[in-house]
Motif scaffolding. Structure first.
Motif, PDB file in Angstrom:
ATOM      1  N   LEU A 170      35.788  30.707 -41.580  1.00 39.68           N
ATOM      2  CA  LEU A 170      37.131  30.218 -41.760  1.00 39.68           C
ATOM      3  C   LEU A 170      35.900  28.910 -42.903  1.00 39.68           C
ATOM      4  O   LEU A 170      37.042  28.458 -43.186  1.00 39.68           O
ATOM      5  N   ALA A 171      34.718  28.376 -42.209  1.00 37.80           N
ATOM      6  CA  ALA A 171      34.811  27.803 -43.713  1.00 37.80           C
ATOM      7  C   ALA A 171      34.835  27.806 -45.316  1.00 37.80           C
ATOM      8  O   ALA A 171      35.339  26.892 -45.909  1.00 37.80           O
ATOM      9  N   LEU A 172      34.393  29.411 -44.836  1.00 36.87           N
ATOM     10  CA  LEU A 172      34.888  29.709 -46.501  1.00 36.87           C
ATOM     11  C   LEU A 172      36.507  29.882 -46.777  1.00 36.87           C
ATOM     12  O   LEU A 172      36.581  29.526 -48.053  1.00 36.87           O
ATOM     13  N   VAL A 173      36.898  29.831 -45.631  1.00 35.51           N
ATOM     14  CA  VAL A 173      38.862  30.218 -46.444  1.00 35.51           C
ATOM     15  C   VAL A 173      39.172  28.342 -47.001  1.00 35.51           C
ATOM     16  O   VAL A 173      39.832  28.127 -47.745  1.00 35.51           O
ATOM     17  N   ILE A 174      38.393  27.336 -45.981  1.00 36.34           N
ATOM     18  CA  ILE A 174      39.080  25.857 -46.350  1.00 36.34           C
ATOM     19  C   ILE A 174      37.912  25.844 -47.872  1.00 36.34           C
ATOM     20  O   ILE A 174      38.407  24.797 -48.504  1.00 36.34           O
ATOM     21  N   GLU A 175      36.866  26.259 -48.112  1.00 32.92           N
ATOM     22  CA  GLU A 175      36.117  26.389 -49.301  1.00 32.92           C
ATOM     23  C   GLU A 175      36.999  26.782 -50.520  1.00 32.92           C
ATOM     24  O   GLU A 175      37.301  26.281 -52.001  1.00 32.92           O
ATOM     25  N   ARG A 176      37.813  28.077 -50.138  1.00 32.20           N
ATOM     26  CA  ARG A 176      38.397  28.606 -51.244  1.00 32.20           C
ATOM     27  C   ARG A 176      39.640  27.480 -51.185  1.00 32.20           C
ATOM     28  O   ARG A 176      39.565  27.273 -52.554  1.00 32.20           O
ATOM     29  N   LEU A 177      40.202  27.385 -50.569  1.00 36.31           N
ATOM     30  CA  LEU A 177      41.438  25.745 -50.533  1.00 36.31           C
ATOM     31  C   LEU A 177      41.118  25.068 -51.241  1.00 36.31           C
ATOM     32  O   LEU A 177      41.558  24.432 -51.906  1.00 36.31           O
ATOM     33  N   LYS A 178      39.973  24.325 -50.903  1.00 43.18           N
ATOM     34  CA  LYS A 178      39.096  22.816 -51.550  1.00 43.18           C
ATOM     35  C   LYS A 178      39.542  23.522 -53.113  1.00 43.18           C
ATOM     36  O   LYS A 178      40.184  21.996 -53.853  1.00 43.18           O
ATOM     37  N   VAL A 179      38.907  24.718 -53.972  1.00 41.07           N
ATOM     38  CA  VAL A 179      38.471  24.585 -54.895  1.00 41.07           C
ATOM     39  C   VAL A 179      40.396  24.826 -55.463  1.00 41.07           C
ATOM     40  O   VAL A 179      40.761  24.319 -56.701  1.00 41.07           O
ATOM     41  N   PHE A 180      41.317  25.256 -55.073  1.00 46.66           N
ATOM     42  CA  PHE A 180      43.012  25.414 -54.781  1.00 46.66           C
ATOM     43  C   PHE A 180      43.077  24.296 -55.392  1.00 46.66           C
ATOM     44  O   PHE A 180      44.170  24.011 -56.223  1.00 46.66           O
ATOM     45  N   ALA A 181      42.506  23.129 -54.373  1.00 54.05           N
ATOM     46  CA  ALA A 181      43.271  21.757 -53.918  1.00 54.05           C
ATOM     47  C   ALA A 181      42.729  20.816 -55.484  1.00 54.05           C
ATOM     48  O   ALA A 181      43.827  19.942 -56.314  1.00 54.05           O
ATOM     49  N   GLN A 182      41.355  20.943 -55.342  1.00 52.29           N
ATOM     50  CA  GLN A 182      41.373  20.299 -56.403  1.00 52.29           C
ATOM     51  C   GLN A 182      41.527  20.705 -58.051  1.00 52.29           C
ATOM     52  O   GLN A 182      42.225  19.523 -59.138  1.00 52.29           O
ATOM     53  N   GLU A 183      42.325  22.195 -58.618  1.00 52.42           N
ATOM     54  CA  GLU A 183      42.649  22.581 -59.823  1.00 52.42           C
ATOM     55  C   GLU A 183      43.798  21.944 -59.906  1.00 52.42           C
ATOM     56  O   GLU A 183      44.759  21.845 -61.199  1.00 52.42           O
ATOM     57  N   HIS A 184      44.398  22.238 -58.850  1.00 51.31           N
ATOM     58  CA  HIS A 184      46.264  21.479 -58.758  1.00 51.31           C
ATOM     59  C   HIS A 184      46.118  20.306 -57.988  1.00 51.31           C
ATOM     60  O   HIS A 184      47.665  19.556 -58.001  1.00 51.31           O
ATOM     61  N   ARG A 185      45.328  19.286 -57.672  1.00 49.49           N
ATOM     62  CA  ARG A 185      45.087  18.358 -58.075  1.00 49.49           C
ATOM     63  C   ARG A 185      46.753  17.369 -58.490  1.00 49.49           C
ATOM     64  O   ARG A 185      47.480  16.184 -57.723  1.00 49.49           O
ATOM     65  N   ALA A 186      47.079  16.804 -59.353  1.00 53.05           N
ATOM     66  CA  ALA A 186      48.027  16.344 -60.867  1.00 53.05           C
ATOM     67  C   ALA A 186      49.028  16.917 -60.588  1.00 53.05           C
ATOM     68  O   ALA A 186      49.870  16.177 -61.157  1.00 53.05           O
ATOM     69  N   LEU A 187      49.168  18.496 -60.632  1.00 55.99           N
ATOM     70  CA  LEU A 187      50.546  19.053 -60.797  1.00 55.99           C
ATOM     71  C   LEU A 187      51.433  18.363 -59.792  1.00 55.99           C
ATOM     72  O   LEU A 187      51.927  19.201 -58.835  1.00 55.99           O
ATOM     73  N   PRO A 188      53.107  18.238 -60.648  1.00 58.46           N
ATOM     74  CA  PRO A 188      54.070  17.367 -59.658  1.00 58.46           C
ATOM     75  C   PRO A 188      54.832  18.481 -59.404  1.00 58.46           C
ATOM     76  O   PRO A 188      54.591  19.503 -59.889  1.00 58.46           O
ATOM     77  N   THR A 189      55.165  18.660 -58.351  1.00 57.00           N
ATOM     78  CA  THR A 189      55.936  19.526 -57.287  1.00 57.00           C
ATOM     79  C   THR A 189      56.225  18.961 -56.450  1.00 57.00           C
ATOM     80  O   THR A 189      56.854  17.787 -56.090  1.00 57.00           O
ATOM     81  N   LEU A 190      58.436  19.621 -55.860  1.00 56.22           N
ATOM     82  CA  LEU A 190      59.278  18.643 -55.145  1.00 56.22           C
ATOM     83  C   LEU A 190      58.771  19.002 -54.044  1.00 56.22           C
ATOM     84  O   LEU A 190      57.668  19.745 -53.721  1.00 56.22           O
ATOM     85  N   GLY A 191      58.808  18.026 -53.226  1.00 59.69           N
ATOM     86  CA  GLY A 191      58.440  18.052 -51.652  1.00 59.69           C
ATOM     87  C   GLY A 191      59.119  18.448 -50.673  1.00 59.69           C
ATOM     88  O   GLY A 191      60.553  18.492 -51.986  1.00 59.69           O
ATOM     89  N   PHE A 192      60.168  18.961 -49.866  1.00 63.12           N
ATOM     90  CA  PHE A 192      60.735  19.558 -49.531  1.00 63.12           C
ATOM     91  C   PHE A 192      60.735  18.962 -47.867  1.00 63.12           C
ATOM     92  O   PHE A 192      59.348  18.798 -46.683  1.00 63.12           O
ATOM     93  N   THR A 193      61.703  18.151 -47.464  1.00 68.28           N
ATOM     94  CA  THR A 193      61.947  18.009 -46.181  1.00 68.28           C
ATOM     95  C   THR A 193      62.870  18.235 -45.582  1.00 68.28           C
ATOM     96  O   THR A 193      63.943  18.505 -46.710  1.00 68.28           O
TER      97      THR A 193
END
Length: 521
Positions: A170-193
């Motif tokens: 589980l920690a490894l999955v979080i680590e992989r997602l952390k890298v993904f979030a950092q890479e795309h931290r400023a890429l705008p995208t539409l939010g959805f509600t």
């Protein structure tokens, strides 16, 4: 009016063994031809897809018969060691022989199966077989104990072992997602509600929502694992009466025995009171932590499935992978769909544990036994599969910025109306009059999009309206996507620094060694 008669075909014997009847009237069995005696054709009988198709070898091994019965023998050995240390007459050779015969071979497994068929008692079958391997210990194996000494204590050992496999994954999955979030931290995208376009966020910020829930699951699993105690040596109804007799009424020695066996088995403490079994409430606590993780996995995988349908994100897709047997162009999000499927199963296993715990009578009933043989292993095997699949997905997520930008461009004119109104008021305009102009233009632009199928021309309408001339030169700047994402990039940075990295700190050695996962199917 008479109706013509139709001659019926001759009666045929019904097909057997679930077979089908062919057009020539011959019956063919759907079952395979029985294997020759002594041949292991495991593919001819049903196997759980959890162990046979999906789960890792390490998790499957924990719940194997080899591990189970070796652990029983280890528990008998530790009991004998502690009893001998506290003064019971157990020969040294008994301990030596028990230590030398912890592993079972095929012949011993077959002998145990024969014994169990005769006695209808799995524990006594293995007492007899272990005794045959250790003649010096035969008379003292299981001395003072009840069946739950080995079955329950072994289950608690397996639960701890299974958590020790699952938690780092589980920690490894979080680590992989952390890298993904950092890479795309400023890429705008539409939010959805409500699954309708809403104010913008960033691809990385959305990933932090998944990470935060997984961090809570990490906390829950850690707590459930660290809270696990040992049943210890409690006797048939939890009173330790048999051990009090063994030690001739010496209460201190009975307590010392319980403590020593607990230590030998690697636990910090034993539950202070039990019936014959440890409370099945422990199973509820354990499986609830897994069920909570199942909810997080479902949420994340569902989001990815929706984003795949929008073609903004894609899960891994190998060169030779086939999405559909009929529609060759398809790239189905089968990994995320598998996660949702298995997570639904995992969440429901927790209900099973709750029902079992609530239906235990007095000091114990046996209606938990057959149930738990399935529910506990399957819960952890399912968790293991979900974690491996999540790792595979997070290691290969593909983002398509051009598709995201095109969708933003279609919606941005509507989102940009508030900044335009504010700029107009700053330039000396009347907010209410400006609002009315924007409202009418927006309705006309929406009609072009929805009724005519055209592009959103709201900004063109504003440029063509003399009233908005004071802000015509600002429109490009006001409509930059970066201006609509708020503090999303900063939130990603702060969240990772303050929450994610501290939570992952204990697992750094594992994370550095971890390789990319390769799914079997």
């Amino acid at each position: 009016m008479s109706t013509p008669t139709q001659e019926l075909p001759p009666a045929q014997d019904p097909p057997v063994n679930g077979g089908t009847q062919h057009f020539d009237g011959t019956a063919h069995s759907a079952l395979p031809t029985p294997a020759a005696h002594g041949t292991d054709y495991s593919w001819q009988s049903w196997q759980s897809p959890l162990s046979g198709r999906y789960a890792s070898k390490e998790m499957s091994a924990i719940f194997s018969n080899a591990t189970r019965f070796k652990t029983w023998r280890l528990l008998w050995l530790n009991l004998a060691i502690a009893e001998k240390e506290l003064g019971l007459n157990i020969p040294n050779e008994a301990i030596v022989q028990m230590k030398a015969n912890l592993d079972l071979d095929d012949a011993q497994m077959k002998a145990a199966a024969v014994e169990e068929k005769a006695t209808r008692h799995d524990v006594m079958a293995h007492v007899h077989v272990f005794g045959a391997q250790c003649p010096a210990a035969q008379a003292i194996i299981h001395w003072g104990a009840t069946s739950c000494y080995v079955t329950d204590n072994a289950d608690l050992i397996f639960l701890k072992m299974a958590f020790d496999v699952a938690i780092p994954k589980l920690a490894l999955v979080i680590e992989r997602l952390k890298v993904f979030a950092q890479e795309h931290r400023a890429l705008p995208t539409l939010g959805f509600t409500h699954m309708q376009s809403a104010q913008m966020t960033t691809v990385g910020k959305r990933a932090t929502l998944w990470i935060q829930e997984l961090l809570w699951d990490l906390r829950n699993m850690q707590r459930a694992r660290n809270d696990l105690g040992f049943r210890g040596v409690k006797g048939t109804t939890g009173t330790q009466a048999s051990f009090l007799q063994l030690f001739e009424g010496d209460h201190d020695k009975v307590k010392a025995l319980d403590k020593r066996v607990t230590q030998l088995c690697g636990f910090d403490y034993a539950y202070p009171v039990t019936g014959q079994t440890y409370s099945r409430k422990i199973d509820v606590d354990v499986l609830n932590s897994l069920a909570s993780f199942a909810a997080s996995a479902t949420k994340m995988a569902t989001d990815i499935r929706l984003l795949c349908s929008l073609k903004e994100i894609e899960e891994p897709f190998e060169e030779s992978q086939i999405g559909s047997s009929a529609m060759a162009y398809k790239r189905n999000p089968m990994r995320s769909e598998r996660i949702c499927s298995l997570a639904r199963w995992l969440g429901n296993i927790a209900n099973n544990a709750r029902e079992t715990a609530g239906n235990q009578w007095m000091e114990r009933t046996l209606d938990d036994s057959a149930n738990r043989r399935m529910s506990l292993p399957e819960a952890f095997l399912t968790t293991d599969v979900i974690l491996s699949t999540l790792q595979n997905v997070t290691e290969g997520l593909v983002v398509y910025p051009a598709i995201i930008a095109r969708r933003i461009a279609a919606e941005l004119p509507f989102m940009g109306t508030e900044p335009i109104i504010m700029a107009m008021v700053t330039a000396g305009g009347d907010r209410q009059i400006c609002h009315d102009h924007i409202r009418l233009h927006s309705q006309d632009a929406a009609r072009v999009v929805k009724v005519e199928g055209g592009d959103n021309d709201l900004i063109d309408r504003i440029r063509a309206t003399e009233y908005f001339e004071p802000v015509h030169g600002q429109l490009d700047e006001l409509l930059q996507p970066d201006g609509f994402i708020g503090r999303a990039p900063e939130q990603v940075d702060e969240f990772i620094r303050d929450w994610v990295e501290p939570a992952l700190a204990p697992y750094q050695d594992y994370l550095k060694r971890a390789a990319r996962v390769d799914l079997a199917v």
